[in-house]
Design a protein around this motif. Structure first.
Motif, PDB file in Angstrom:
ATOM      1  N   ILE A 106      49.828  43.169  46.259  1.00  0.00           N
ATOM      2  CA  ILE A 106      49.306  43.519  44.935  1.00  0.00           C
ATOM      3  C   ILE A 106      48.069  42.708  44.567  1.00  0.00           C
ATOM      4  CG2 ILE A 106      51.576  44.225  44.084  1.00  0.00           C
ATOM      5  CD1 ILE A 106      51.546  41.595  42.369  1.00  0.00           C
ATOM      6  N   PHE A 107      47.863  41.585  45.266  1.00  0.00           N
ATOM      7  CA  PHE A 107      46.766  40.692  44.908  1.00  0.00           C
ATOM      8  C   PHE A 107      45.462  41.149  45.559  1.00  0.00           C
ATOM      9  CE2 PHE A 107      50.670  38.204  44.530  1.00  0.00           C
ATOM     10  CZ  PHE A 107      50.576  37.851  43.196  1.00  0.00           C
ATOM     11  N   PRO A 108      44.339  41.016  44.845  1.00  0.00           N
ATOM     12  CA  PRO A 108      43.058  41.482  45.362  1.00  0.00           C
ATOM     13  C   PRO A 108      42.701  40.826  46.697  1.00  0.00           C
ATOM     14  CG  PRO A 108      42.853  40.774  43.079  1.00  0.00           C
ATOM     15  CD  PRO A 108      44.216  40.409  43.523  1.00  0.00           C
ATOM     16  N   ALA A 109      42.190  41.608  47.619  1.00  0.00           N
ATOM     17  CA  ALA A 109      41.825  41.110  48.951  1.00  0.00           C
ATOM     18  C   ALA A 109      40.615  40.183  48.904  1.00  0.00           C
ATOM     19  CB  ALA A 109      41.557  42.286  49.888  1.00  0.00           C
ATOM     20  N   ASP A 110      39.825  40.253  47.837  1.00  0.00           N
ATOM     21  CA  ASP A 110      38.635  39.402  47.750  1.00  0.00           C
ATOM     22  C   ASP A 110      38.924  38.068  47.051  1.00  0.00           C
ATOM     23  OD1 ASP A 110      38.969  40.452  45.208  1.00  0.00           O
ATOM     24  OD2 ASP A 110      36.832  40.827  44.900  1.00  0.00           O
ATOM     25  N   ALA A 111      40.214  37.712  46.968  1.00  0.00           N
ATOM     26  CA  ALA A 111      40.639  36.408  46.452  1.00  0.00           C
ATOM     27  C   ALA A 111      41.604  35.801  47.454  1.00  0.00           C
ATOM     28  CB  ALA A 111      41.322  36.561  45.086  1.00  0.00           C
ATOM     29  N   GLY A 112      41.706  34.495  47.436  1.00  0.00           N
ATOM     30  CA  GLY A 112      42.662  33.838  48.316  1.00  0.00           C
ATOM     31  C   GLY A 112      44.080  34.028  47.813  1.00  0.00           C
ATOM     32  N   PHE A 113      45.047  33.728  48.700  1.00  0.00           N
ATOM     33  CA  PHE A 113      46.446  33.849  48.316  1.00  0.00           C
ATOM     34  C   PHE A 113      47.229  32.644  48.819  1.00  0.00           C
ATOM     35  CE2 PHE A 113      50.868  35.097  48.956  1.00  0.00           C
ATOM     36  CZ  PHE A 113      51.187  35.474  47.662  1.00  0.00           C
ATOM     37  N   ILE A 114      48.018  32.053  47.914  1.00  0.00           N
ATOM     38  CA  ILE A 114      48.853  30.898  48.220  1.00  0.00           C
ATOM     39  C   ILE A 114      50.303  31.281  47.951  1.00  0.00           C
ATOM     40  CG2 ILE A 114      49.398  28.512  47.595  1.00  0.00           C
ATOM     41  CD1 ILE A 114      46.440  28.261  46.641  1.00  0.00           C
ATOM     42  N   LEU A 115      51.146  31.077  48.951  1.00  0.00           N
ATOM     43  CA  LEU A 115      52.580  31.311  48.808  1.00  0.00           C
ATOM     44  C   LEU A 115      53.229  29.967  48.497  1.00  0.00           C
ATOM     45  CD1 LEU A 115      54.887  33.382  49.053  1.00  0.00           C
ATOM     46  CD2 LEU A 115      55.037  32.758  51.480  1.00  0.00           C
ATOM     47  N   ALA A 116      53.981  29.907  47.397  1.00  0.00           N
ATOM     48  CA  ALA A 116      54.494  28.615  46.932  1.00  0.00           C
ATOM     49  C   ALA A 116      55.934  28.709  46.464  1.00  0.00           C
ATOM     50  CB  ALA A 116      53.619  28.096  45.792  1.00  0.00           C
ATOM     51  N   ASP A 117      56.582  27.562  46.505  1.00  0.00           N
ATOM     52  CA  ASP A 117      57.882  27.381  45.855  1.00  0.00           C
ATOM     53  C   ASP A 117      57.867  26.003  45.206  1.00  0.00           C
ATOM     54  OD1 ASP A 117      58.459  25.462  47.844  1.00  0.00           O
ATOM     55  OD2 ASP A 117      59.765  26.814  48.961  1.00  0.00           O
ATOM     56  N   ASP A 118      58.992  25.544  44.749  1.00  0.00           N
ATOM     57  CA  ASP A 118      59.083  24.291  44.015  1.00  0.00           C
ATOM     58  C   ASP A 118      58.703  23.067  44.843  1.00  0.00           C
ATOM     59  OD1 ASP A 118      59.621  22.985  41.607  1.00  0.00           O
ATOM     60  OD2 ASP A 118      61.701  22.604  42.133  1.00  0.00           O
ATOM     61  N   TYR A 119      58.720  23.187  46.154  1.00  0.00           N
ATOM     62  CA  TYR A 119      58.539  22.024  47.021  1.00  0.00           C
ATOM     63  C   TYR A 119      57.195  21.964  47.739  1.00  0.00           C
ATOM     64  CZ  TYR A 119      63.422  21.830  45.976  1.00  0.00           C
ATOM     65  OH  TYR A 119      64.606  21.783  45.294  1.00  0.00           O
ATOM     66  N   GLY A 120      56.528  23.071  47.860  1.00  0.00           N
ATOM     67  CA  GLY A 120      55.262  23.076  48.577  1.00  0.00           C
ATOM     68  C   GLY A 120      54.656  24.463  48.575  1.00  0.00           C
ATOM     69  N   ALA A 121      53.605  24.605  49.368  1.00  0.00           N
ATOM     70  CA  ALA A 121      52.890  25.875  49.415  1.00  0.00           C
ATOM     71  C   ALA A 121      52.116  25.970  50.720  1.00  0.00           C
ATOM     72  CB  ALA A 121      51.931  25.994  48.226  1.00  0.00           C
ATOM     73  N   GLU A 122      51.592  27.149  50.956  1.00  0.00           N
ATOM     74  CA  GLU A 122      50.766  27.389  52.130  1.00  0.00           C
ATOM     75  C   GLU A 122      49.696  28.405  51.754  1.00  0.00           C
ATOM     76  OE1 GLU A 122      49.543  26.467  55.782  1.00  0.00           O
ATOM     77  OE2 GLU A 122      51.435  25.671  54.997  1.00  0.00           O
ATOM     78  N   ILE A 123      48.473  28.162  52.186  1.00  0.00           N
ATOM     79  CA  ILE A 123      47.412  29.144  51.972  1.00  0.00           C
ATOM     80  C   ILE A 123      47.595  30.230  53.024  1.00  0.00           C
ATOM     81  CG2 ILE A 123      44.930  29.594  52.028  1.00  0.00           C
ATOM     82  CD1 ILE A 123      44.519  26.749  50.942  1.00  0.00           C
ATOM     83  N   ILE A 124      47.914  31.415  52.565  1.00  0.00           N
ATOM     84  CA  ILE A 124      48.130  32.562  53.457  1.00  0.00           C
ATOM     85  C   ILE A 124      46.802  33.264  53.734  1.00  0.00           C
ATOM     86  CG2 ILE A 124      49.341  34.764  53.725  1.00  0.00           C
ATOM     87  CD1 ILE A 124      51.176  32.236  53.687  1.00  0.00           C
ATOM     88  N   ARG A 125      45.962  33.352  52.712  1.00  0.00           N
ATOM     89  CA  ARG A 125      44.647  33.975  52.856  1.00  0.00           C
ATOM     90  C   ARG A 125      43.623  33.078  52.173  1.00  0.00           C
ATOM     91  NH1 ARG A 125      45.429  39.067  50.573  1.00  0.00           N
ATOM     92  NH2 ARG A 125      44.854  38.261  48.538  1.00  0.00           N
ATOM     93  N   GLU A 126      42.620  32.653  52.919  1.00  0.00           N
ATOM     94  CA  GLU A 126      41.545  31.827  52.360  1.00  0.00           C
ATOM     95  C   GLU A 126      40.738  32.634  51.353  1.00  0.00           C
ATOM     96  OE1 GLU A 126      40.666  28.691  52.567  1.00  0.00           O
ATOM     97  OE2 GLU A 126      42.066  28.077  54.130  1.00  0.00           O
ATOM     98  N   ALA A 127      40.257  31.968  50.352  1.00  0.00           N
ATOM     99  CA  ALA A 127      39.381  32.605  49.363  1.00  0.00           C
ATOM    100  C   ALA A 127      37.946  32.547  49.854  1.00  0.00           C
ATOM    101  CB  ALA A 127      39.492  31.892  48.023  1.00  0.00           C
ATOM    102  N   PRO A 128      37.215  33.626  49.687  1.00  0.00           N
ATOM    103  CA  PRO A 128      35.794  33.564  50.048  1.00  0.00           C
ATOM    104  C   PRO A 128      35.048  32.595  49.137  1.00  0.00           C
ATOM    105  CG  PRO A 128      36.320  35.667  48.997  1.00  0.00           C
ATOM    106  CD  PRO A 128      37.611  34.918  49.158  1.00  0.00           C
ATOM    107  N   ILE A 129      33.997  32.014  49.657  1.00  0.00           N
ATOM    108  CA  ILE A 129      33.181  31.080  48.880  1.00  0.00           C
ATOM    109  C   ILE A 129      32.093  31.865  48.153  1.00  0.00           C
ATOM    110  CG2 ILE A 129      31.610  29.118  48.979  1.00  0.00           C
ATOM    111  CD1 ILE A 129      33.092  28.215  51.494  1.00  0.00           C
TER     112      ILE A 129
END
Length: 164
Positions: A106-129
């Protein structure tokens, strides 16, 4: 009569919570902030921008790059809040952060995406500069520094006069 130190008084409010976020949003916020800190960013939550919009998270890299992270705790949250395009002109990179219970597509492809929970996170898709102009970068950086300093002061001295 001497006034007892503030540490002996009952504090009615927590300066780190403003009551606007759901438990799920706070968990995403915590995990995302932990990850960004591990990457070397300084992070401030709920930063009001010059436009009057309030960004969920604003990160400052050691190189001075500004990242904005918009937290979405549910599909309904994403659908009901469409102010995030306004953030693009206040950052070099725009990310969304969410949990595994929200579909990533659902999130726009031209933005980065971070998957997170209460303990940490991971960048799944880098955001363009998309580099900001120098004057805008300076203004956002000053706003970031002032917010961080004011919040630290409020924690260290909860009885300070907030008007100065």
């Amino acid at each position: 009569m001497a006034v007892p130190p503030s540490s002996n008084r009952i504090r009615l409010e927590d300066p780190l919570e403003d009551g606007r976020q759901s438990a799920q949003a706070l968990a995403i916020q915590r995990g995302t902030m932990r990850h960004l800190r591990r990457l070397g960013l300084a992070v401030v939550s709920e930063l009001t921008l010059a436009s009057g919009r309030r960004a969920d998270l604003v990160g400052l890299t050691p190189q001075g790059e500004i990242w904005i992270v918009e937290i979405k705790s549910s599909l309904a949250d994403f659908r009901s809040d469409m102010k995030w395009p306004d953030y693009r002109s206040f950052c070099d990179r725009l990310f969304f952060a969410s949990s595994s219970s929200v579909p990533m597509d659902i999130f726009p492809a031209d933005a980065g995406f971070i998957l997170a929970d209460d303990y940490g996170a991971e960048i799944i898709r880098e955001a363009p500069i998309d580099k900001m102009a120098a004057a805008r970068r300076k203004a956002v950086t000053i706003r970031f520094a002032q917010a961080a300093a004011h919040r630290l002061h409020k924690i260290l001295d909860p009885d300070c006069d907030p008007t100065f």
